[in-house]
Each structure stands twice: as C-alpha cells, then as structure tokens.
Design a protein around this motif. Structure first.
Motif, PDB file in Angstrom:
ATOM      1  N   LEU A  24       0.850  -1.183   0.000  1.00 35.93           N
ATOM      2  CA  LEU A  24       0.000   0.000   0.000  1.00 35.93           C
ATOM      3  C   LEU A  24       0.889   1.237   0.000  1.00 35.93           C
ATOM      4  CD1 LEU A  24      -2.651   1.626   0.371  1.00 35.93           C
ATOM      5  CD2 LEU A  24      -2.392   1.246   2.838  1.00 35.93           C
ATOM      6  N   VAL A  25       0.724   2.070  -1.012  1.00 40.48           N
ATOM      7  CA  VAL A  25       1.443   3.339  -1.110  1.00 40.48           C
ATOM      8  C   VAL A  25       0.426   4.441  -0.853  1.00 40.48           C
ATOM      9  CG1 VAL A  25       2.764   4.886  -2.613  1.00 40.48           C
ATOM     10  CG2 VAL A  25       3.091   2.401  -2.781  1.00 40.48           C
ATOM     11  N   THR A  26       0.612   5.169   0.245  1.00 45.20           N
ATOM     12  CA  THR A  26      -0.307   6.238   0.621  1.00 45.20           C
ATOM     13  C   THR A  26       0.373   7.573   0.339  1.00 45.20           C
ATOM     14  OG1 THR A  26      -1.213   4.832   2.351  1.00 45.20           O
ATOM     15  CG2 THR A  26      -1.715   7.182   2.487  1.00 45.20           C
ATOM     16  N   VAL A  27      -0.275   8.383  -0.477  1.00 48.16           N
ATOM     17  CA  VAL A  27       0.306   9.646  -0.921  1.00 48.16           C
ATOM     18  C   VAL A  27      -0.557  10.797  -0.409  1.00 48.16           C
ATOM     19  CG1 VAL A  27       1.136  10.955  -2.913  1.00 48.16           C
ATOM     20  CG2 VAL A  27       1.029   8.446  -3.028  1.00 48.16           C
ATOM     21  N   VAL A  42       9.116   4.900  -5.615  1.00 51.71           N
ATOM     22  CA  VAL A  42       8.425   4.038  -4.654  1.00 51.71           C
ATOM     23  C   VAL A  42       7.613   2.974  -5.387  1.00 51.71           C
ATOM     24  CG1 VAL A  42       6.598   3.997  -2.909  1.00 51.71           C
ATOM     25  CG2 VAL A  42       8.386   5.726  -2.799  1.00 51.71           C
ATOM     26  N   VAL A  43       6.883   3.384  -6.409  1.00 52.66           N
ATOM     27  CA  VAL A  43       6.064   2.440  -7.179  1.00 52.66           C
ATOM     28  C   VAL A  43       6.955   1.422  -7.882  1.00 52.66           C
ATOM     29  CG1 VAL A  43       4.539   2.250  -9.189  1.00 52.66           C
ATOM     30  CG2 VAL A  43       4.088   3.973  -7.434  1.00 52.66           C
ATOM     31  N   ASP A  44       8.031   1.879  -8.500  1.00 50.07           N
ATOM     32  CA  ASP A  44       8.955   0.977  -9.184  1.00 50.07           C
ATOM     33  C   ASP A  44       9.550  -0.029  -8.209  1.00 50.07           C
ATOM     34  OD1 ASP A  44       8.475   2.191 -11.604  1.00 50.07           O
ATOM     35  OD2 ASP A  44      10.386   3.277 -11.670  1.00 50.07           O
ATOM     36  N   SER A  45       9.900   0.439  -7.021  1.00 49.66           N
ATOM     37  CA  SER A  45      10.470  -0.441  -6.001  1.00 49.66           C
ATOM     38  C   SER A  45       9.463  -1.506  -5.574  1.00 49.66           C
ATOM     39  CB  SER A  45      10.922   0.388  -4.801  1.00 49.66           C
ATOM     40  OG  SER A  45      11.418  -0.443  -3.786  1.00 49.66           O
ATOM     41  N   ALA A  46       8.215  -1.107  -5.395  1.00 50.94           N
ATOM     42  CA  ALA A  46       7.171  -2.060  -5.004  1.00 50.94           C
ATOM     43  C   ALA A  46       6.957  -3.104  -6.092  1.00 50.94           C
ATOM     44  CB  ALA A  46       5.869  -1.325  -4.709  1.00 50.94           C
ATOM     45  N   LEU A  47       6.939  -2.667  -7.338  1.00 52.53           N
ATOM     46  CA  LEU A  47       6.747  -3.601  -8.443  1.00 52.53           C
ATOM     47  C   LEU A  47       7.955  -4.524  -8.606  1.00 52.53           C
ATOM     48  CD1 LEU A  47       5.012  -1.229 -10.996  1.00 52.53           C
ATOM     49  CD2 LEU A  47       3.963  -3.144  -9.780  1.00 52.53           C
ATOM     50  N   ALA A  48       9.139  -4.003  -8.412  1.00 55.56           N
ATOM     51  CA  ALA A  48      10.352  -4.813  -8.524  1.00 55.56           C
ATOM     52  C   ALA A  48      10.482  -5.795  -7.367  1.00 55.56           C
ATOM     53  CB  ALA A  48      11.584  -3.913  -8.573  1.00 55.56           C
ATOM     54  N   GLY A  49       9.825  -5.480  -6.239  1.00 56.07           N
ATOM     55  CA  GLY A  49       9.911  -6.326  -5.056  1.00 56.07           C
ATOM     56  C   GLY A  49       9.060  -7.576  -5.116  1.00 56.07           C
ATOM     57  N   GLY A  50       8.315  -7.751  -6.187  1.00 56.15           N
ATOM     58  CA  GLY A  50       7.541  -8.970  -6.359  1.00 56.15           C
ATOM     59  C   GLY A  50       6.136  -8.934  -5.786  1.00 56.15           C
ATOM     60  N   ALA A  51       5.629  -7.771  -5.486  1.00 56.36           N
ATOM     61  CA  ALA A  51       4.261  -7.672  -4.965  1.00 56.36           C
ATOM     62  C   ALA A  51       3.274  -8.165  -6.020  1.00 56.36           C
ATOM     63  CB  ALA A  51       3.946  -6.233  -4.587  1.00 56.36           C
ATOM     64  N   SER A  52       2.244  -8.873  -5.591  1.00 55.05           N
ATOM     65  CA  SER A  52       1.210  -9.314  -6.523  1.00 55.05           C
ATOM     66  C   SER A  52       0.040  -8.323  -6.560  1.00 55.05           C
ATOM     67  CB  SER A  52       0.703 -10.704  -6.147  1.00 55.05           C
ATOM     68  OG  SER A  52       0.177 -10.693  -4.835  1.00 55.05           O
ATOM     69  N   CYS A  53      -0.020  -7.440  -5.555  1.00 54.46           N
ATOM     70  CA  CYS A  53      -1.057  -6.409  -5.502  1.00 54.46           C
ATOM     71  C   CYS A  53      -0.424  -5.112  -5.009  1.00 54.46           C
ATOM     72  CB  CYS A  53      -2.184  -6.827  -4.571  1.00 54.46           C
ATOM     73  SG  CYS A  53      -3.502  -5.587  -4.454  1.00 54.46           S
ATOM     74  N   LEU A  54      -0.631  -4.055  -5.753  1.00 58.64           N
ATOM     75  CA  LEU A  54      -0.124  -2.731  -5.391  1.00 58.64           C
ATOM     76  C   LEU A  54      -1.305  -1.772  -5.360  1.00 58.64           C
ATOM     77  CD1 LEU A  54       2.059  -0.567  -4.922  1.00 58.64           C
ATOM     78  CD2 LEU A  54       2.322  -0.439  -7.413  1.00 58.64           C
ATOM     79  N   THR A  55      -1.509  -1.152  -4.206  1.00 55.48           N
ATOM     80  CA  THR A  55      -2.569  -0.159  -4.065  1.00 55.48           C
ATOM     81  C   THR A  55      -1.929   1.204  -3.887  1.00 55.48           C
ATOM     82  OG1 THR A  55      -4.035  -1.767  -3.012  1.00 55.48           O
ATOM     83  CG2 THR A  55      -4.583   0.562  -2.717  1.00 55.48           C
ATOM     84  N   VAL A  56      -2.339   2.157  -4.718  1.00 57.67           N
ATOM     85  CA  VAL A  56      -1.875   3.537  -4.604  1.00 57.67           C
ATOM     86  C   VAL A  56      -3.059   4.358  -4.114  1.00 57.67           C
ATOM     87  CG1 VAL A  56      -0.861   5.508  -5.793  1.00 57.67           C
ATOM     88  CG2 VAL A  56      -0.227   3.180  -6.491  1.00 57.67           C
ATOM     89  N   ASP A  57      -2.959   4.826  -2.870  1.00 59.19           N
ATOM     90  CA  ASP A  57      -4.032   5.580  -2.235  1.00 59.19           C
ATOM     91  C   ASP A  57      -3.743   7.073  -2.373  1.00 59.19           C
ATOM     92  OD1 ASP A  57      -5.914   6.775  -0.649  1.00 59.19           O
ATOM     93  OD2 ASP A  57      -5.562   5.502   1.091  1.00 59.19           O
ATOM     94  N   LEU A  58      -4.545   7.747  -3.189  1.00 61.12           N
ATOM     95  CA  LEU A  58      -4.367   9.172  -3.465  1.00 61.12           C
ATOM     96  C   LEU A  58      -5.377  10.032  -2.709  1.00 61.12           C
ATOM     97  CD1 LEU A  58      -3.861   8.842  -7.332  1.00 61.12           C
ATOM     98  CD2 LEU A  58      -2.094   8.998  -5.570  1.00 61.12           C
ATOM     99  N   ASP A  59      -5.985   9.482  -1.682  1.00 62.54           N
ATOM    100  CA  ASP A  59      -7.021  10.190  -0.927  1.00 62.54           C
ATOM    101  C   ASP A  59      -6.512  11.521  -0.371  1.00 62.54           C
ATOM    102  OD1 ASP A  59      -9.513  10.623   0.393  1.00 62.54           O
ATOM    103  OD2 ASP A  59      -8.685   9.791   2.230  1.00 62.54           O
ATOM    104  N   GLY A  60      -5.263  11.587   0.027  1.00 67.31           N
ATOM    105  CA  GLY A  60      -4.715  12.797   0.618  1.00 67.31           C
ATOM    106  C   GLY A  60      -4.043  13.738  -0.368  1.00 67.31           C
ATOM    107  N   VAL A  61      -4.147  13.444  -1.660  1.00 63.55           N
ATOM    108  CA  VAL A  61      -3.502  14.287  -2.677  1.00 63.55           C
ATOM    109  C   VAL A  61      -4.368  15.506  -2.956  1.00 63.55           C
ATOM    110  CG1 VAL A  61      -2.742  14.379  -5.089  1.00 63.55           C
ATOM    111  CG2 VAL A  61      -2.213  12.372  -3.689  1.00 63.55           C
TER     112      VAL A  61
END
Length: 120
Positions: A24-27, A42-61
C-alpha cells in the motif's frame, strides 16, 4: 533499498506499508514535476519487489498534474506486464478530474472512496 530522489518534504508525503505480496502506497500533498520522481521510485520499487497487488491511495492528494498522471500510467503498464493487480484509490476532485479528463480514470479502474476513508 533504492535511494529516493530528493523531494520537498512540505509538498508531499509517501508512506509504504504492507507485506511482500501486497503493498500500500499512501500519498498526501502535491504530486507534480518536483515530487513525481519520488512517487515513481516508490512504485517501481514495489513492483520490482515482487508484490502481486499494489494499491496507490491518493485520498490525501491535493494536486495532481501531468507528471503524476505519467507515473500512474507507467505503473499501469508495468503492472499489466508483470501480472500485478494495480489498485488506485481517489476521492478529491483535484485527483479525480485530471484522471477523468485523460481517460486514466477508466483505464486504471479507479476506486472512488469517501474523502478521508483512505485504504480502510
């Protein structure tokens, strides 16, 4: 760990939580040309780390420009190539409207959340 590009701390905060398989990436703050490189790293690192699910939470943007949209489009492309489920959450007009105008809202299948609800 990858060194993140220098980001003005008063413009954006990016928090990463979760496990090896679900990240979960909270921005919060502004995602523009000066802060988007940090989000991309951060997103590239999460994807390279082998995550099968990546959530980008932009609620606070509070502001999202073309640089941030580019990061999200790139994340979508890479997630699709790697078989990762990408979830994008948004609530504010400052985020939803640019996503709608560019067609990314539908492409990313953005999950509309109540403001302040975050990834709960």
């Amino acid at each position: 760990m990858t060194a993140l590009p220098e980001t003005p701390a008063d413009l954006v905060s990016i928090d990463v939580t979760g496990s090896a398989t679900s990240v979960l990436v909270t921005v919060a703050g502004e995602v523009d040309s000066s802060t988007a490189p940090s989000l991309r790293a951060v997103v590239d690192s999460a994807l390279a780390g082998g995550a099968s699910c990546l959530t980008v939470d932009l609620d606070g943007v509070t502001f999202l420009d073309s640089a941030g949209l580019c990061v999200l489009a790139g994340a979508h492309r890479r997630a699709a190539e790697d078989g990762v489920r990408l979830r994008v959450r948004a609530s504010t007009r400052a985020v939803v409207r640019p996503l709608q105008i560019t067609g990314l809202y539908d492409l990313l299948a953005v999950e509309r959340v109540r403001s302040g609800a975050g990834a709960a």
